[in-house]
Motif scaffolding. Structure first.
Motif, mmCIF file in Angstrom:
data_model
loop_
_atom_site.group_PDB
_atom_site.id
_atom_site.type_symbol
_atom_site.label_atom_id
_atom_site.label_comp_id
_atom_site.label_asym_id
_atom_site.label_seq_id
_atom_site.Cartn_x
_atom_site.Cartn_y
_atom_site.Cartn_z
ATOM 1 N N THR A 87 -27.839 -2.056 -8.966
ATOM 2 C CA THR A 87 -28.186 -0.671 -9.268
ATOM 3 C C THR A 87 -28.797 0.023 -8.057
ATOM 4 O OG1 THR A 87 -30.490 -1.046 -9.943
ATOM 5 C CG2 THR A 87 -28.782 -1.451 -11.613
ATOM 6 N N ALA A 88 -29.111 1.298 -8.266
ATOM 7 C CA ALA A 88 -29.898 2.071 -7.314
ATOM 8 C C ALA A 88 -31.218 2.488 -7.958
ATOM 9 C CB ALA A 88 -29.123 3.293 -6.830
ATOM 10 N N LEU A 89 -31.735 1.667 -8.869
ATOM 11 C CA LEU A 89 -33.028 1.963 -9.489
ATOM 12 C C LEU A 89 -34.092 2.077 -8.390
ATOM 13 C CD1 LEU A 89 -32.898 -0.442 -12.558
ATOM 14 C CD2 LEU A 89 -33.153 2.053 -12.653
ATOM 15 N N GLY A 90 -34.847 3.151 -8.432
ATOM 16 C CA GLY A 90 -35.848 3.385 -7.403
ATOM 17 C C GLY A 90 -35.288 3.994 -6.135
ATOM 18 N N LEU A 91 -33.965 4.133 -6.071
ATOM 19 C CA LEU A 91 -33.306 4.763 -4.921
ATOM 20 C C LEU A 91 -32.608 6.055 -5.312
ATOM 21 C CD1 LEU A 91 -31.539 1.589 -3.439
ATOM 22 C CD2 LEU A 91 -33.691 2.608 -2.659
ATOM 23 N N GLU A 92 -32.406 6.246 -6.594
ATOM 24 C CA GLU A 92 -31.693 7.416 -7.094
ATOM 25 C C GLU A 92 -32.433 7.978 -8.289
ATOM 26 O OE1 GLU A 92 -27.827 7.703 -9.719
ATOM 27 O OE2 GLU A 92 -27.258 7.334 -7.627
ATOM 28 N N GLU A 93 -33.048 9.139 -8.085
ATOM 29 C CA GLU A 93 -33.811 9.765 -9.165
ATOM 30 C C GLU A 93 -32.909 10.638 -10.027
ATOM 31 O OE1 GLU A 93 -37.419 9.833 -11.080
ATOM 32 O OE2 GLU A 93 -37.131 8.945 -9.122
ATOM 33 N N VAL A 94 -32.213 11.560 -9.384
ATOM 34 C CA VAL A 94 -31.281 12.458 -10.068
ATOM 35 C C VAL A 94 -29.974 12.391 -9.300
ATOM 36 C CG1 VAL A 94 -30.826 14.820 -10.833
ATOM 37 C CG2 VAL A 94 -33.185 13.970 -10.756
ATOM 38 N N ASN A 103 -29.319 5.614 -1.488
ATOM 39 C CA ASN A 103 -28.707 4.285 -1.499
ATOM 40 C C ASN A 103 -27.436 4.161 -0.676
ATOM 41 O OD1 ASN A 103 -27.239 5.890 -3.410
ATOM 42 N ND2 ASN A 103 -26.349 4.016 -4.229
ATOM 43 N N ALA A 104 -27.025 5.235 0.004
ATOM 44 C CA ALA A 104 -25.769 5.166 0.754
ATOM 45 C C ALA A 104 -25.910 5.884 2.085
ATOM 46 C CB ALA A 104 -24.628 5.768 -0.053
ATOM 47 N N LEU A 105 -25.141 5.416 3.059
ATOM 48 C CA LEU A 105 -25.186 5.935 4.422
ATOM 49 C C LEU A 105 -23.825 6.526 4.772
ATOM 50 C CD1 LEU A 105 -27.169 5.917 6.893
ATOM 51 C CD2 LEU A 105 -25.932 3.902 7.679
ATOM 52 N N ASP A 122 -30.464 -0.999 5.477
ATOM 53 C CA ASP A 122 -31.145 -1.759 4.430
ATOM 54 C C ASP A 122 -31.814 -0.771 3.494
ATOM 55 O OD1 ASP A 122 -32.665 -3.441 2.860
ATOM 56 O OD2 ASP A 122 -33.613 -4.503 4.510
ATOM 57 N N VAL A 123 -31.436 -0.786 2.213
ATOM 58 C CA VAL A 123 -31.945 0.216 1.280
ATOM 59 C C VAL A 123 -33.384 -0.053 0.845
ATOM 60 C CG1 VAL A 123 -29.650 0.774 0.425
ATOM 61 C CG2 VAL A 123 -30.992 -1.005 -0.726
ATOM 62 N N ALA A 124 -33.903 -1.258 1.082
ATOM 63 C CA ALA A 124 -35.204 -1.644 0.536
ATOM 64 C C ALA A 124 -36.349 -0.699 0.918
ATOM 65 C CB ALA A 124 -35.548 -3.078 0.937
ATOM 66 N N PRO A 125 -36.446 -0.214 2.176
ATOM 67 C CA PRO A 125 -37.582 0.654 2.520
ATOM 68 C C PRO A 125 -37.626 1.962 1.733
ATOM 69 C CG PRO A 125 -36.585 -0.234 4.506
ATOM 70 C CD PRO A 125 -35.667 -0.567 3.366
ATOM 71 N N ALA A 126 -36.493 2.379 1.163
ATOM 72 C CA ALA A 126 -36.465 3.630 0.397
ATOM 73 C C ALA A 126 -36.831 3.437 -1.066
ATOM 74 C CB ALA A 126 -35.074 4.269 0.497
ATOM 75 N N PRO A 133 -36.524 6.269 -13.673
ATOM 76 C CA PRO A 133 -35.577 5.301 -14.257
ATOM 77 C C PRO A 133 -36.063 3.854 -14.223
ATOM 78 C CG PRO A 133 -34.414 6.878 -12.869
ATOM 79 C CD PRO A 133 -35.875 7.096 -12.644
ATOM 80 N N VAL A 134 -37.005 3.524 -13.327
ATOM 81 C CA VAL A 134 -37.536 2.165 -13.291
ATOM 82 C C VAL A 134 -38.292 1.860 -14.580
ATOM 83 C CG1 VAL A 134 -39.177 0.616 -12.142
ATOM 84 C CG2 VAL A 134 -37.613 2.011 -10.776
ATOM 85 N N ALA A 135 -39.201 2.745 -14.961
ATOM 86 C CA ALA A 135 -39.975 2.536 -16.189
ATOM 87 C C ALA A 135 -39.085 2.600 -17.424
ATOM 88 C CB ALA A 135 -41.086 3.571 -16.285
ATOM 89 N N ILE A 136 -38.091 3.488 -17.410
ATOM 90 C CA ILE A 136 -37.169 3.598 -18.541
ATOM 91 C C ILE A 136 -36.420 2.291 -18.742
ATOM 92 C CG2 ILE A 136 -35.029 4.718 -19.303
ATOM 93 C CD1 ILE A 136 -36.125 7.296 -17.940
#
Length: 435
Positions: A87-94, A103-105, A122-126, A133-136
């Motif tokens: 997923t892109a949880l924590g990387l994609e809000e809307v 999440n993409a370059l 590396d997507v981790a720093p973002a 969506p993480v809590a959901i």
């Protein structure tokens, strides 16, 4: 003296324990149907004792140490925390707002030096652990995911690196042993390789030659039209050539076979995602013990890579001895909770129930090198646990309580807050007048 708590009282207990973090890591869950996701299988009317955030005992009739709260499960299912998929949880809000998507370059000028291949991306720093969506996802029983880089125009089919993270709201949630390079093969990536699958393998061959220690010394001075990788990109890819984990998004059986040959040749540790036609090469996958993360809802030829898609794909792979996990196609981030449905559909089409649960717990943890701590209910494991209202593979059931490292989650998210605000039924007013 210990406190016995019914399911209706768990939320209140969680609110109290959050004020005392040390005590919050201790709990005895009594009388559960414990799905261990280990060789022990399912334990009826069993107890799980958690001390200091770690499972310290599993079995019937466990005594609660002084001061440890007791939750009465009343026969309900208890499982390890579930895998949310790639997923892109924590990387994609809307998803429709680019400012909130990380999440993409991709680069507008595809001829610039910046448009060279960037395996070092590396997507981790973002990652934002406080993303809504993480809590959901967490209140739905999902406690870990693998952050997966996407693909954009101006990028490449080697889309970058991802990592597993715990969905516990902490800033240090990344699990470094899980770091993975993502490569998109087949029709989804050939447009980034001159329009040909053969072009993908040609370019991968060039990139690997650039990354090897005996690469020409003048690579750093090469123009973008000659060198694929930046200096840091060569260093990054070189690490994966020494047995690093590489996930291939690939569906067609012929492409899966080529990915496995490529992995063996270049020293990659492969994981297959998608795998709509993986059942056709199940024996090869089993012989090499390559895990496959499937979307069990893919049963129609949505494209030419999926002509052999079928509902019993997961069952056939499992029967052949392939480690089978699950991930979603499409919007996996904002619909992460639906991954339970994938496992349920696979179980309805021949995959043994215990194997379906393992595909949401133990198998992905093993596939990404984090099984020493996640994915099972066993002594010594981190206490990421979920108590369910019923069968966790049924869409009509839900998570009654989630524990993360022994701490009970508040079971609150933006969705529950909006529900509670706008669906109040007190006051006797018609629904249109409710706040």
């Amino acid at each position: 003296m210990s406190r016995a708590v019914t399911l209706r009282g768990i939320a209140a207990l969680a609110a109290v324990l959050f004020a005392f973090p040390a005590a919050a890591q201790d709990v005895l869950i009594r009388g559960a149907r414990v799905h261990t996701a280990t060789a022990q299988g399912t334990l009826e009317n069993a107890d799980v004792l958690v001390r200091g955030g770690t499972i310290s005992a599993v079995g019937p009739g466990l005594a609660a140490p002084a001061g440890v709260p007791v939750v009465e499960a009343e026969g309900r299912p208890l499982t390890p925390g579930l895998f949310a998929g790639l997923t892109a949880l924590g990387l994609e809000e809307v998803s429709g707002e680019p400012d909130t998507v990380d999440n993409a370059l991709g680069f507008a000028d595809t001829h610039s030096v910046e448009a060279q291949w960037r395996p070092e991306f590396d997507v981790a720093p973002a990652y934002n652990p406080h993303s809504a969506p993480v809590a959901i996802s967490r209140v739905e029983g999902l406690t870990f995911t693998v952050l997966a880089p996407g693909i954009l125009p101006g990028g490449s089919f080697v889309s970058g690196q991802g990592v597993a993270v715990r969905l516990d709201g902490s800033f240090d949630a990344a699990l470094d042993p899980s770091r993975t390079l993502f490569i998109q093969l087949g029709s989804r990536g050939k447009g980034f390789a001159g329009g040909s699958r053969a072009g993908q393998y040609m370019l991968l061959e060039q990139a690997v030659r650039e990354a090897r220690p005996n690469a020409p010394a003048n690579l750093a001075a090469m123009a973008p039209s000659h060198g694929l990788l930046t200096p840091i990109g060569r260093e990054t890819l070189a690490r994966y050539l020494r047995g690093g984990r590489v996930l291939f998004y690939v569906d067609r059986a012929a492409d899966i076979r080529q990915a496995l040959l490529l992995a063996e040749r270049f020293g990659f540790q492969p994981v297959i995602a998608g795998g709509a036609e993986a059942w056709k090469v199940a024996d090869l996958l089993a012989a090499k013990r390559v895990p496959v993360l499937v979307d069990a809802l893919v049963n129609l030829p949505g494209n030419f890579d999926r002509l052999g898609a079928r509902l019993d794909n997961a069952a056939r792979l499992h029967a052949a001895g392939v480690p089978v996990g699950f991930t979603q196609s499409g919007d996996a981030t904002h619909n992460a909770r639906k991954i339970r449905q994938l496992a349920g559909v696979a179980a309805a089409n021949g995959l043994p129930w215990e194997a379906a649960l393992a595909g949401l717990t133990r198998v992905p943890a093993e596939a990404f090198g984090i099984a020493d701590g996640l994915g099972t209910i066993a002594v010594g494991q981190r206490a990421d646990l979920v108590l369910w209202s019923g069968d966790p593979l049924e869409v009509t059931t839900g998570a009654e309580q989630v524990w993360l490292g022994g701490r009970p989650d508040s079971m609150r998210s933006r969705q529950t807050q909006l529900r509670d605000r706008y669906l109040r039924e007190d006051g006797g007013w018609p629904r249109a007048y409710l706040k």
